[in-house]
Enzyme design. Structure first.
Site, PDB file in Angstrom:
ATOM      1  N   ALA A 146      -3.717  12.272  15.812  1.00 40.92           N
ATOM      2  CA  ALA A 146      -2.628  12.685  14.614  1.00 40.92           C
ATOM      3  C   ALA A 146      -2.222  11.412  13.878  1.00 40.92           C
ATOM      4  CB  ALA A 146      -1.613  13.584  15.166  1.00 40.92           C
ATOM      5  N   GLY A 147      -2.985  11.077  12.927  1.00 38.71           N
ATOM      6  CA  GLY A 147      -2.558  10.027  12.151  1.00 38.71           C
ATOM      7  C   GLY A 147      -2.276  10.353  10.690  1.00 38.71           C
ATOM      8  N   ARG A 275       8.318   3.478   1.505  1.00 35.35           N
ATOM      9  CA  ARG A 275       6.893   3.072   1.197  1.00 35.35           C
ATOM     10  C   ARG A 275       7.020   2.028   0.193  1.00 35.35           C
ATOM     11  NH1 ARG A 275       4.531   9.060   1.341  1.00 35.35           N
ATOM     12  NH2 ARG A 275       3.414   8.813   3.345  1.00 35.35           N
ATOM     13  N   ILE A 372     -13.048 -16.865  -4.081  1.00 29.07           N
ATOM     14  CA  ILE A 372     -12.991 -17.787  -5.098  1.00 29.07           C
ATOM     15  C   ILE A 372     -12.852 -19.347  -4.144  1.00 29.07           C
ATOM     16  CG2 ILE A 372     -11.761 -19.244  -6.923  1.00 29.07           C
ATOM     17  CD1 ILE A 372     -11.025 -16.167  -7.909  1.00 29.07           C
ATOM     18  N   GLY A 374     -14.359 -20.080  -1.686  1.00 27.22           N
ATOM     19  CA  GLY A 374     -15.806 -20.384  -0.814  1.00 27.22           C
ATOM     20  C   GLY A 374     -15.421 -20.686   0.334  1.00 27.22           C
ATOM     21  N   GLU A 398       1.962   3.543   6.930  1.00 25.80           N
ATOM     22  CA  GLU A 398       3.069   4.152   5.929  1.00 25.80           C
ATOM     23  C   GLU A 398       2.456   5.079   5.094  1.00 25.80           C
ATOM     24  OE1 GLU A 398       6.742   3.747   5.435  1.00 25.80           O
ATOM     25  OE2 GLU A 398       6.765   2.914   7.369  1.00 25.80           O
TER      26      GLU A 398
END
Ligand SMILES: Cc1cc2nc3c(=O)[nH]c(=O)nc-3n(C[C@H](O)[C@H](O)[C@H](O)COP(=O)(O)OP(=O)(O)OC[C@H]3O[C@@H](n4cnc5c(N)ncnc54)[C@H](O)[C@@H]3O)c2cc1C
Lengths: 421, 365
Positions: A146-147, A275, A372, A374, A398
């Site tokens: 259960a997530g 949240r 970017i 690298g 969350e």
């Protein structure tokens, strides 16, 4: 008040102070704890605890008045409790989002007590965070089965009428700070975990309740600490409960099953408040990465010519400017969501939108920065690659990006969970 | 303090503009686009809302003061109705606002009350040039000082109502800087194209090319006088205006496709009940909010005279450009084949949406 974007003074002050904390206490240790998973950053924890005490209490556990109740009702100034917390989390996460999770205080556990508990429960369970020793609390909803669908939890709480205690059985996983909240360490005060269980599985959501389970409760054990992609310094615990006995009054919300899901919804409202705070942490990591990239570009003499039409910009300039746009707007969405919380305006939509946005932005920005830069980006000599690993969690816990999209979609469409699954 | 509440007056204005946008502009939009004409009565009705009039102080014949925040709130709301109509109603602002922002006292006295004293009269401005690398800060139209006059040479594109404009504010390159010059109708050397611009969208808005062949402008007609003006400020106000209009267009597309998706049945459920569609809608709503907040903040900074206002306006505009394209594209997608048919407005919004990349200078707050 008319539309305004002036950060209140307490926020700019906090940002200033926490920048120093990040520079001095977090960044220099970021790499060490990333490479020594499961070690506890004691220096940082103790420093933060005494610093917060000196500043008047645990900053991140919502306090009476700090979010608009009681004292600030007599006060003419608009409440800024959640705004302040969001700014603090953003600043700390700029330092190191994993270490932010090691900040002593109530965290999500206390937030649940705060939003679903009675005044007596708040007084009883929340006072400890201002005691001498640093103290933690955690929230246990997730189980192996259960997530996202947390209505599927199998953990059970049964009332033993003889002793007036709840007997809880179940297996929780992925508990942030679960170890520091539950396991008894000499350097820590006694914490607690908030365990979600069903008091009546047939009633589905209406039967779900949260229980405060004190640290060290017999029958409860931390069985595992996860090895993770990022935020490694933050412990993520599996906790098993076997006939764990909890006093009757530790239930948050009503002990009887109502036919409707009002109780469940009220408890879930914790997430409306938290949240945007998680979103704030994502913004903090992303800002760290983007600022680092900009420093490197300056070192190499690469200028970003803001103000130029798009078709005249180089690719790097476009990428950086787009990242500025993303980051700035994600932060504004966080601020709007917490401002609504502070002003007691229902903010389920704005909370979830800020989480959707910050989940996207923190992953995209950190991924781009590594790209970017690298080889410099990919190298563990710098922290960019770590931030990339750290940032990804923003879009997972969350409520995953998908779950928050569902919340937003239901909200704008006027749909229930049945209409849109 | 942070705050996201419009004032009571702003809310009243938003409501009034919304009524006009929905009842008048929106209902006329299709026919206007197809017939390539906007009824003057419609434009005048929008003009009577008094957006520009309320931005101008009493000394110059208005009844308020400039607020970029109020400006973007109103513009978003009007563009929610229709973009072409909005740009037509607000065309006189293209001339008036730069004068209010950067004009000399004499220029304000001379022009502002004239523009707002009666019905809508086309005062306009010419910024855009017909080049793929068009850059408002590096104009190809030039101004050179010769004795007591500036001499303008070059060509402008997308100039709204140029054919009937009383006056035109022309932006030109003066020694590497963008400056503006006030030109009356029929100035010698000024020619307006016979044909209107033919564009992918905005067909209802009459726009023209304007040529300048050694046009003489007295020094007193340079915006801001001999010292000239700070173009950054004007440009920032144009950028947030474009950004807020983009939010309005995007919001129109979002609302329309959302309502459609709640009605349309597929495979036994409403199409909005499919996550593929619902998630698109959630993201559209989220990105609209993101740009709206960027625009508000930039506008607020302009009102406060903040140093970084101009950069924020640039970022808001940059974000808006991508956002409105994404949202309007998805709106068409959500309607499926029906979205591609011109009876539904979403395809027009998508055509207009792409235009924002080229629209700097068609609106200002
Ligand atoms: C580092 C870390 C810390 C955590 N801390 C805590 C904590 O402190 N307390 C706690 O209780 N939990 C915690 N969690 C758990 C976290 O909240 C869950 O992992 C998360 O909610 C997702 O659940 P899941 O992992 O079971 O994924 P699942 O639910 O199995 O999801 C799998 C995929 O399916 C998608 N999905 C699921 N449902 C839907 C749907 N209806 N529509 C469309 N897509 C869907 C998801 O977005 C995801 O992409 C933590 C997790 C991690 C990794």
């Amino acid at each position: 008040m008319p539309i305004e974007f002036e950060a209140p003074k307490p926020i700019t002050q906090a940002q200033f102070v926490l920048k120093t904390v990040a520079d001095e206490m977090m960044r220099p240790k970021s790499r060490y704890f990333d490479e020594h998973e499961h070690e506890i950053p004691w220096d940082y924890i103790e420093f933060m605890h005494s610093a917060m005490k000196a500043m008047g209490g645990s900053a991140l556990a919502p306090r009476e008045g700090s979010n608009g109740s009681e004292e600030s009702d007599n006060d003419k100034r608009p409440p800024i409790g959640y705004q302040l917390i969001a700014a603090q989390l953003e600043a700390l996460s700029w330092g190191d989002v994993g270490m932010y999770h090691c900040l002593p205080g109530g965290g999500l556990g206390a937030a649940a007590v705060y939003s679903a508990g009675t005044p007596e429960q708040r007084a009883k369970f929340l006072a400890r965070f201002n005691e001498d020793k640093p103290t933690f609390a955690a929230m246990c909803i997730t189980e192996a089965g259960a997530g996202s669908d947390n209505s599927a939890i199998r953990t059970r709480a049964v009332l033993d009428e003889k002793t007036n205690e709840w007997i809880i059985n179940g297996e929780k996983i992925f508990v942030t700070g679960g170890d520091k909240s539950f396991t008894e360490y000499e350097k820590l005060g006694k914490g607690f975990i908030v365990v979600w269980a069903s008091i009546d599985p047939a009633a589905k959501r209406a039967g779900m309740r949260a229980f405060v389970v004190e640290g060290g409760t017999p029958g409860v054990k931390v069985t595992k600490l996860e090895n993770k992609m990022g935020i490694r310094v933050s412990d993520t615990a599996a906790i098993s409960l076997v006939d764990a006995r909890v006093p009757f009054e530790n239930i948050l919300g009503s002990p009887t099953v109502e036919t409707n899901t009002a109780g469940f919804k009220k408890a879930m409202a914790t997430f409306d408040a938290t949240r945007p705070l998680v979103a704030a942490t994502g913004v903090g990591v992303a800002r760290a990465a983007l600022e680092f990239l900009k420093e490197k570009l300056v070192e190499k003499g690469v200028q970003i010519r803001y103000g130029l039409p798009r078709q005249k910009l180089t690719n790097i300039e476009r990428e950086v400017i787009d990242m500025d746009v993303m980051l700035k707007s994600a932060w504004l969405m966080v601020i709007k969501a917490v401002w609504m919380a502070d002003n007691k305006i229902p903010n389920a939509l704005e909370s979830s939108m800020s989480k959707v946005k910050a989940g996207d932005v923190s992953t995209k920005v950190t991924q781009k920065v590594v790209e970017i830069l690298g080889p410099l980006g990919y190298s563990r000599e710098f922290l960019a690659e770590k931030w990339f690993r750290d940032a990804k969690i923003t879009d997972i816990y969350e409520g995953t990006g998908q779950i928050n999209r569902l919340v937003v979609a239901r909200n704008i469409l006027g749909y229930s969970g049945k209409d849109l699954r | 303090m942070y705050s996201f509440d419009p004032t009571e007056e702003q809310q009243m204005l938003i409501d009034a503009v919304n009524k006009f946008a929905v009842n008048d502009l929106r209902s006329a939009a299709h026919e206007a686009e197809e017939g390539r004409v906007l009824p003057k009565k419609l434009i005048n009705k929008g003009w009577e809302l008094g957006l520009l009039q309320a931005s101008i102080p009493e000394t110059y014949g208005g009844f308020g003061e400039r607020s970029a925040v109020t400006g973007v709130l109103a513009l978003e709301e009007m563009a929610f109705g229709d973009l072409a109509g909005t740009l037509a109603v607000t065309t006189p602002s293209l001339f008036a606002m730069p004068i209010l922002i950067a004009g000399t006292e004499d220029q304000k006295q001379a022009y502002l009350s004239k523009i707002i004293e009666g019905e809508w009269v086309p005062f306009t401005a010419a910024l855009i040039e017909y080049a793929f690398d068009f850059d408002p800060n590096e104009l190809k139209t030039t101004a050179t000082l010769e004795g007591k006059d500036y001499i303008l040479n070059g060509e402008k594109a997308f100039v709204p109502f140029a054919n009937e404009a009383e006056m035109i504010l022309v932006y030109a390159n003066l020694g590497g800087q963008t400056q503006a010059f006030i030109l009356p109708k029929g100035a010698a050397g000024l020619t307006v194209s016979d044909e209107r611009e033919k564009l992918m969208g905005l067909n209802a808005l009459p726009m023209y090319r304007v040529k300048f062949d050694g046009v003489k402008v007295p020094v007193s007609n340079r915006l801001g006088g001999v010292q000239g003006m700070d173009f950054e400020q004007v440009l920032a106000s144009m950028r947030i205006a474009a950004a807020s209009a983009a939010v309005g267009v995007a919001n129109a597309a979002f609302e329309y496709s959302k309502d459609y998706a709640k009605e349309r049945e597929v495979f036994g459920v409403k199409v909005a009940q499919k996550q593929a569609i619902a998630f698109m809608l959630a993201e559209m709503r989220t990105e609209i909010e993101a740009t709206r907040l960027l625009t508000w903040e930039a506008a607020w900074k302009i009102d406060r005279g903040r140093e970084d206002a101009s950069n924020d306006a640039y970022l808001a505009y940059t974000g808006a450009m991508d956002m409105v394209m994404m949202v309007t594209d998805r709106a068409v997608q959500i309607l499926g084949g029906h979205g591609y048919i011109r009876e539904h407005p979403v395809e027009m919004w998508m055509r207009n949406g792409r235009g924002f990349a080229a629209f700097t200078g068609l609106a200002i707050v």
